[in-house]
Design an enzyme around this catalytic site. Structure first.
Site, mmCIF file in Angstrom:
data_model
loop_
_atom_site.group_PDB
_atom_site.id
_atom_site.type_symbol
_atom_site.label_atom_id
_atom_site.label_comp_id
_atom_site.label_asym_id
_atom_site.label_seq_id
_atom_site.Cartn_x
_atom_site.Cartn_y
_atom_site.Cartn_z
ATOM 1 C CG HIS A 97 -1.850 1.084 1.417
ATOM 2 N ND1 HIS A 97 -3.162 1.169 0.954
ATOM 3 C CD2 HIS A 97 -1.719 2.450 1.721
ATOM 4 C CE1 HIS A 97 -3.743 2.494 1.178
ATOM 5 N NE2 HIS A 97 -2.842 2.991 1.584
ATOM 6 C CD GLU A 98 1.518 3.623 3.658
ATOM 7 O OE1 GLU A 98 1.606 4.494 3.166
ATOM 8 O OE2 GLU A 98 0.499 3.470 4.271
ATOM 9 C CG HIS A 120 0.157 6.333 -0.598
ATOM 10 N ND1 HIS A 120 -0.723 7.082 -1.097
ATOM 11 C CD2 HIS A 120 -0.452 5.706 0.221
ATOM 12 C CE1 HIS A 120 -1.911 6.846 -0.299
ATOM 13 N NE2 HIS A 120 -1.676 5.936 0.530
ATOM 14 C CD GLU A 127 -5.933 5.344 0.327
ATOM 15 O OE1 GLU A 127 -4.965 6.085 0.676
ATOM 16 O OE2 GLU A 127 -5.986 4.145 0.994
HETATM 17 ZN ZN ZN Z 1 -3.190 5.128 1.747
#
Ligand code: ZN
Length: 486
Positions: free
Chosen positions: A254-255, A258, A284
């Site tokens: 997830h990170e 980003h 996101e």
């Molecule tokens: Zn996030």
């Protein structure tokens, strides 16, 4: 030197200071010795003061009045600087300082109340935060809708009406899919020893698989994973839980999503307003498409199954198909951040409705816990057992982040749109993912989204990438196809 050059010289310094402030925040969550907390809050307040002064400097108004855009980048930079300047001017310095002070104290009060399972210990502080943000929203809205003015900070162009329409379109199919998924046979579960060093080794392998550039980034541990920075220094954090290695792996992916966005912005935009992700929702979408549409796909989990067995030996799971089911298990749970793809957006809808009612004054802070628990029972079919599983679970409201939650679902919706276009552009994507190779997918996202940074508004950014208007349909189609077959 032209007016634009002078303005941008000034702006670059402001952006550089903002990066430094961000790195202080990163340090606070990863490296800072505990005894430094008080001094650090004074250091951060000093940085905030300098930046507020620069953002409201009257000289900016003079430059903005004289500057003319000569290309797409200068047009976008002027638009973003003007927007920030006008918003900063509307909020009195006294109010801005009070919000900064109260929300920083509120977070430790919230943490203590959460530990003690005591909502009443947090409510007076929350009432204060809501009142201050309402006052700020009213100043920003200048007669318009207060909640919309707050939302606009995180997702320019979005309104509560557009979000409500989107949520109404999502809700029935998500509710039906949730019922079907929960009625299915339970997914297999991991068994084994998942030591921290092993988790971090797999985590690093995952970051490499998704193209994270360690030469311009690093991974550290934090209680709540986050990514920070842009341009040449984009850092991520992850966490480990000995019983649940997926928590570590998917936090990392997830990170990395980003971070890939920030690392992928064209270098000529570095330290300018365009040199950052365009909005929270678009940001996101990049973390979610990595985490879910790619990282939790049947093809990629097949590769991850092999890496986990290499690292941990027997993990109690028979084969790739069972592993895929384990990764995508749909179960009853209280916590938004631990929720599966099917139920996640229902958690967001609950928060969106409650925070709008709080801002409008339709819901009193003292009635928040009862309202949360009633709504949770109605949506999820079982009762909240304690406050840390209910209205005290998220830090957002304590941090003053009101109008932020809807951007999580917007991110999922954007990810659905991007995923559909990505699959059409790379027909053999699954063959690549099965080898742990995401390079073509990442290159596509870089070309369509990342490199442009903040050149366009959020909806236009997704439209340019996909060639179509933003719609909830691709996300719903993807979720139904995936979870009906599981
Ligand atoms: Zn996030």
């Amino acid at each position: 030197m032209s007016d634009y050059d002078e303005l941008m010289k000034f702006q670059r310094e402001t952006e550089a200071l903002a990066q430094i402030a961000g790195r202080l925040g990163w340090d606070q969550e990863t490296m800072m010795p505990p005894g430094a907390a008080e001094q650090r809050s004074e250091e951060m307040a000093a940085m905030e003061g300098v930046m507020h002064q620069r953002r409201t400097d009257p000289q900016l108004g003079d430059w903005l009045a004289r500057c003319e855009a000569t290309d797409a980048a200068s047009k976008a930079n002027l638009r973003l600087i003007r927007r920030r300047f006008e918003r900063s001017l509307r909020v009195p310095a006294r109010l801005a300082a009070e919000i900064a002070r109260v929300t920083s104290v509120a977070q430790s009060i919230w943490a203590a109340a959460r530990r003690a399972e005591d909502v009443t210990a947090f409510l007076p502080t929350l009432a204060n935060v809501i009142a201050l943000r309402r006052e700020e929203g009213a100043a920003l809205a200048a007669g318009g809708d207060v909640y919309d003015a707050l939302l606009d900070e995180y997702e320019p162009g979005a309104t509560s009406a557009s979000i409500s329409d989107l949520f109404s379109a999502l809700r029935p199919r998500l509710v039906a899919l949730r019922a079907a998924a929960l009625a299915a046979a339970p997914a297999p579960r991991l068994r084994g020893q998942f030591d921290e060093a092993g988790q971090l080794a797999v985590s690093r392998r995952l970051a490499e698989a998704f193209g994270y550039d360690f030469n311009r980034g690093r991974i550290d541990k934090a209680v709540h994973p986050f990514s920070s920075g842009s341009g040449a220094d984009v850092r991520i954090t992850t966490r480990t839980n000995l019983a649940d290695p997926f928590n570590c792996f998917y936090s990392t992916v997830h990170e990395v999503g980003h971070a890939a966005y920030e690392q992928g912005i064209a270098p000529e935009h570095a330290l300018t307003p365009v040199g950052q992700g365009v909005s929270m929702g678009v940001h996101e979408s990049q973390s979610r498409i990595y985490e879910n549409q790619l990282g939790r796909s049947r093809a990629f989990t097949g590769w991850l199954f092999g890496r986990m067995r290499d690292q941990f030996g027997d993990i109690g799971i028979r084969d790739e198909d069972d592993f895929y089911r384990a990764v995508n298990a749909v179960t009853n749970g209280y916590i938004r951040t631990e929720s599966d793809e099917v139920q996640y957006n229902l958690h967001v809808m609950l928060r969106f409705d409650l925070e709008r009612a709080l801002i409008r004054g339709d819901l009193k802070v003292n009635d928040l816990e009862a309202a949360w628990n009633d709504r949770f029972l109605a949506d999820f079919g079982f009762a909240v057992d304690r406050a840390s599983n209910g209205c005290l679970q998220d830090v957002h409201w304590a941090a003053g982040l009101i109008g932020y939650f809807p951007t999580y679902t917007l991110g999922n919706v954007y990810a659905g749109c991007l995923h559909k276009a990505l699959r059409a552009a790379i027909p053999d994507l699954d063959t690549q993912l099965a080898r742990g190779d995401t390079s073509q997918a990442t290159a596509w996202l870089r070309d369509k989204v990342h490199r442009h940074g903040g050149l366009s508004e959020p909806a236009a950014t997704i439209q340019r990438a996909t060639g179509g208007a933003v719609s909830e349909a691709p996300l719903l189609d993807y979720l139904e196809a995936k979870f009906r077959s599981l």
